[in-house]
Design a protein around this motif. Structure first.
Motif, PDB file in Angstrom:
ATOM      1  N   GLU A 263       0.837  -1.152   0.067  1.00  9.58           N
ATOM      2  CA  GLU A 263       0.164  -0.083   0.033  1.00  9.58           C
ATOM      3  C   GLU A 263       0.786   1.375   0.050  1.00  9.58           C
ATOM      4  N   ILE A 264       1.888   1.156   0.764  1.00 12.48           N
ATOM      5  CA  ILE A 264       2.636   2.361   0.818  1.00 12.48           C
ATOM      6  C   ILE A 264       4.155   2.346   0.241  1.00 12.48           C
ATOM      7  N   GLY A 265       4.477   1.253  -0.201  1.00 11.80           N
ATOM      8  CA  GLY A 265       5.769   1.209  -0.892  1.00 11.80           C
ATOM      9  C   GLY A 265       7.072   1.313  -0.101  1.00 11.80           C
ATOM     10  N   VAL A 266       6.678   1.389   1.278  1.00 17.04           N
ATOM     11  CA  VAL A 266       8.261   1.312   1.918  1.00 17.04           C
ATOM     12  C   VAL A 266       9.074   0.146   2.116  1.00 17.04           C
ATOM     13  N   ILE A 267      10.273   0.291   2.183  1.00 14.79           N
ATOM     14  CA  ILE A 267      11.107  -0.795   2.101  1.00 14.79           C
ATOM     15  C   ILE A 267      11.698  -1.134   3.413  1.00 14.79           C
ATOM     16  N   GLN A 268      11.537  -2.321   4.056  1.00 12.58           N
ATOM     17  CA  GLN A 268      11.959  -2.781   5.249  1.00 12.58           C
ATOM     18  C   GLN A 268      13.392  -2.827   5.232  1.00 12.58           C
ATOM     19  N   PRO A 269      14.182  -2.752   6.463  1.00 10.62           N
ATOM     20  CA  PRO A 269      15.564  -3.061   6.446  1.00 10.62           C
ATOM     21  C   PRO A 269      16.038  -4.489   6.373  1.00 10.62           C
ATOM     22  N   LEU A 270      15.775  -5.111   5.346  1.00  9.88           N
ATOM     23  CA  LEU A 270      15.972  -6.488   5.284  1.00  9.88           C
ATOM     24  C   LEU A 270      17.210  -7.124   5.643  1.00  9.88           C
ATOM     25  N   ALA A 271      18.178  -6.263   5.168  1.00  7.68           N
ATOM     26  CA  ALA A 271      19.839  -6.774   5.504  1.00  7.68           C
ATOM     27  C   ALA A 271      19.977  -6.832   6.976  1.00  7.68           C
ATOM     28  N   GLU A 272      19.545  -5.828   7.593  1.00  4.44           N
ATOM     29  CA  GLU A 272      19.358  -5.562   9.220  1.00  4.44           C
ATOM     30  C   GLU A 272      18.581  -6.938   9.893  1.00  4.44           C
ATOM     31  N   ILE A 273      17.373  -6.928   9.232  1.00  5.69           N
ATOM     32  CA  ILE A 273      16.354  -7.927  10.006  1.00  5.69           C
ATOM     33  C   ILE A 273      17.121  -9.494   9.700  1.00  5.69           C
ATOM     34  N   GLY A 274      17.736  -9.628   8.404  1.00  5.27           N
ATOM     35  CA  GLY A 274      18.486 -10.848   8.280  1.00  5.27           C
ATOM     36  C   GLY A 274      19.556 -11.272   8.962  1.00  5.27           C
ATOM     37  N   LYS A 275      20.440 -10.293   9.543  1.00  7.16           N
ATOM     38  CA  LYS A 275      21.475 -10.176  10.330  1.00  7.16           C
ATOM     39  C   LYS A 275      21.003 -10.754  11.767  1.00  7.16           C
TER      40      LYS A 275
ATOM     41  N   GLN B 264      12.834   5.837   2.267  1.00  9.59           N
ATOM     42  CA  GLN B 264      12.813   4.277   2.103  1.00  9.59           C
ATOM     43  C   GLN B 264      11.721   3.679   1.599  1.00  9.59           C
ATOM     44  N   ARG B 265      11.639   4.082   0.101  1.00  7.67           N
ATOM     45  CA  ARG B 265      10.401   3.797  -0.603  1.00  7.67           C
ATOM     46  C   ARG B 265      10.573   3.467  -2.184  1.00  7.67           C
ATOM     47  N   ILE B 266       9.823   2.373  -2.598  1.00  9.78           N
ATOM     48  CA  ILE B 266      10.113   2.164  -4.092  1.00  9.78           C
ATOM     49  C   ILE B 266       9.496   3.500  -4.984  1.00  9.78           C
ATOM     50  N   PRO B 267      10.469   3.861  -6.005  1.00  8.41           N
ATOM     51  CA  PRO B 267       9.804   5.140  -6.723  1.00  8.41           C
ATOM     52  C   PRO B 267       8.574   4.980  -7.278  1.00  8.41           C
ATOM     53  N   GLY B 268       8.044   3.675  -7.333  1.00 10.46           N
ATOM     54  CA  GLY B 268       6.832   3.413  -8.315  1.00 10.46           C
ATOM     55  C   GLY B 268       5.436   3.730  -7.465  1.00 10.46           C
TER      56      GLY B 268
END
Lengths: 412, 135
Positions: A163-175, A303-307
């Motif tokens: 809905e809002i296109g925000v990007i979660q901090p995947l690398a940090e979560i993965g770590k 922290q959002r996809i441009p689309g």
């Protein structure tokens, strides 16, 4: 950039709902076509050329998908779409490891197919923690750290919100997950092909991908399942043991080929496409802000996809706005567009007040969106927001300096 | 959502948008709904010396059905006495606009708006009377 600039007919509305689905890229359709007709073999047929030809095609496509996310092709399973991938990842892991661990962590802004799967598991006796998100839509890593226990088997956090296109901090979560020896699943339906993803660098153990969100066909998706260290799953669909036994059923060769091609195109063009979309996103926002006050972008803008743009047009109800902008196909977080009459749970999770959630539109830009379309959209939005504000009692009160919060409204 | 032609006509060409002087003695104002619920209607009536509603105005924050419902009732109340206007039922509004079931509450809100405007007018008129008697 692709030479194709417009795929809609001129009598069709302007499509600005790329998070709902994307049109298929004509280049994808082209590579799929022979597999509907003369290359029709069952990839499971080991005894003749028709089968070998189909098998070669689905394996090539598997490699294309794996490459997009930095995986090995043996780690990719075909599914019918991201909903099935999410079901299989979450239920599959939960049920396999249930004797040792019974706790799952996810967030409140996940897609319904993750939330609903978790609800189902709760009914089966699993424990699920639904983490809140911050006002910008992003997960607070300390909140995640605090939620993990020695009973936690899986953390499922979406890569990009639909809905809002925000990007979660995947690398940090993965770590964090790797350190605590917890599996990390991410629903990457809105992220794959849009932002760089690397299952190694990000320590991702399971990843869901959808075909129709990346200019591929509908009805196909993939699930990445890590082999080292191995992630085990209980299968949901039983049968001939295809897809390493994780997902039985004859593979739909044309769809697999289409997904593979879509991934390859996305990988090649991600950089230029992101730049194109960022320009359009900025153009849209600048255009609206030049002519309208009291508009708010929901979710983090950086922290959002441009689309994606999710905008609240204060004092104007979303459905009435959509009725006005007939030439634009967008979606709304307003309750009035949903059968439940509840405004978007994602916006509410960000702490967006209900009255603002009712005024929100989701505008999705994509590969085939043009500057001209953006300009037309801005003009239409400005015209109709202005018209509807002129007939909004709330706008009138706000202009008179009345604090709307000071009024005792009768809920109904 | 598939809406009727009448509803779309009221949405696209709303009748009687605007505001009357809410402090005037011959104007009754009804403000109903809540922003958090996604619809707020303001409906105003102006009652002439002959007891007939000579003007009606509305402003609405809400979906297309809410806008159409309030637009329609401003048309209906004009020329009526307040007692007649009070008899307008939400079911009449819903039927006229062919509201889908999930939008019936919009017609209820429009009925409430008329009732609230009439109540406001009556309250003002009652306050007036003792003053007139003193003169």
């Amino acid at each position: 950039m692709t030479a194709i600039t417009q795929i809609r007919r001129n009598d069709q509305p302007i499509y600005l709902d790329y998070q709902a689905t994307t049109p298929m890229d004509p280049r994808v359709l082209e590579v799929m076509m022979p597999y509907f007709t003369h290359k029709f073999g069952n990839p499971g047929s080991r005894s003749h050329a028709y089968g070998w030809e189909a098998e070669e095609a689905v394996e090539k496509a598997r490699g294309q998908i794996a490459k997009l996310i930095g995986a090995d092709e043996k780690e990719v399973i075909y599914t019918s779409g991201a909903t099935e991938s999410n079901n299989l990842a979450i239920r599959g892991v939960a049920e396999f490891y249930k004797d040792r661990k019974n706790h799952i962590i996810t967030t409140v802004t996940e897609h319904k197919c993750v939330l609903d799967t978790c609800r189902h598991l709760e009914q089966q006796g699993f424990e699920v923690t639904y983490l809140p998100v911050q006002q910008n839509g992003l997960l607070d890593l300390d909140v995640l750290r605090a939620a993990i226990t020695d009973k936690t088997v899986l953390v499922s956090v979406m890569a990009v919100n639909n809905e809002i296109g925000v990007i979660q901090p995947l690398a940090e979560i993965g770590k964090i997950c790797r350190e605590r020896k917890v599996f990390f699943h991410t629903d990457a339906a809105q992220a794959a092909g849009k932002i760089p993803l690397d299952v190694e660098a990000m320590n991702i153990d399971l990843m869901s991908i959808s075909g129709h969100k990346i200019y591929g066909p509908k009805g196909i998706g993939a699930l990445y399942v890590r082999r080292k260290p191995r992630v085990r799953l209980v299968a949901m669909i039983y049968g001939g043991g295809q897809e390493r036994g994780f997902r039985s059923g004859t593979l739909p060769t044309p769809l697999c080929v289409g997904l593979g091609e879509a991934c390859e195109i996305a990988m090649k063009e991600m950089g230029t496409e992101a730049k194109h979309l960022a320009k359009l996103q900025e153009r849209m926002l600048k255009g609206l802000r030049a002519k309208l006050t009291d508009i708010v972008v929901n979710g983090d803008l950086e922290q959002r996809i441009p689309g994606n743009l999710n905008i609240s047009f204060a004092y104007v109800e979303g459905e009435s706005l959509m009725m006005g902008i007939k030439n634009l196909s967008v979606s709304s977080g307003s309750a009035c567009t949903s059968a439940s009459l509840e405004p978007s749970y994602v916006l509410r999770a960000l702490g967006v007040e209900e009255e603002m959630a009712h005024t929100s539109l989701r505008i999705g830009l994509g590969r085939f969106t043009t500057e001209h379309e953006v300009d037309t959209a801005v003009d239409e939005l400005v015209r109709h927001v202005t018209k509807l504000r002129a007939m909004s009692p709330l706008w009138e009160m706000a202009q008179e300096g009345i604090d709307l919060k000071s009024i005792e409204w009768a809920a109904h | 959502m598939a809406y009727s032609e009448k509803l779309i006509d009221h949405y696209e060409n709303p009748r009687n948008i605007g505001s009357l002087d809410k402090n005037a003695e011959d104007v009754g104002t009804g403000l109903v709904g809540a922003p958090a619920c996604g619809d707020v209607m303001k409906l105003q009536i102006k009652v002439g010396p002959d007891g007939l509603i000579e003007d009606a105005k509305f402003k609405t924050f809400g979906c297309g059905s809410a806008i159409a419902s309030s637009s329609l009732v401003t048309e209906w109340v004009k020329g009526k006495t307040i007692d007649e206007a009070e008899t307008i039922k939400n079911t009449d509004i819903a039927r006229h606009l062919a509201l889908p079931p999930v939008k019936i509450h919009c017609s209820v809100l429009a009925e409430d708006a008329i009732k609230a405007a009439i109540a406001d007018y009556r309250a003002k008129a009652q306050k007036e009377e003792p003053k007139e008697a003193a003169e």
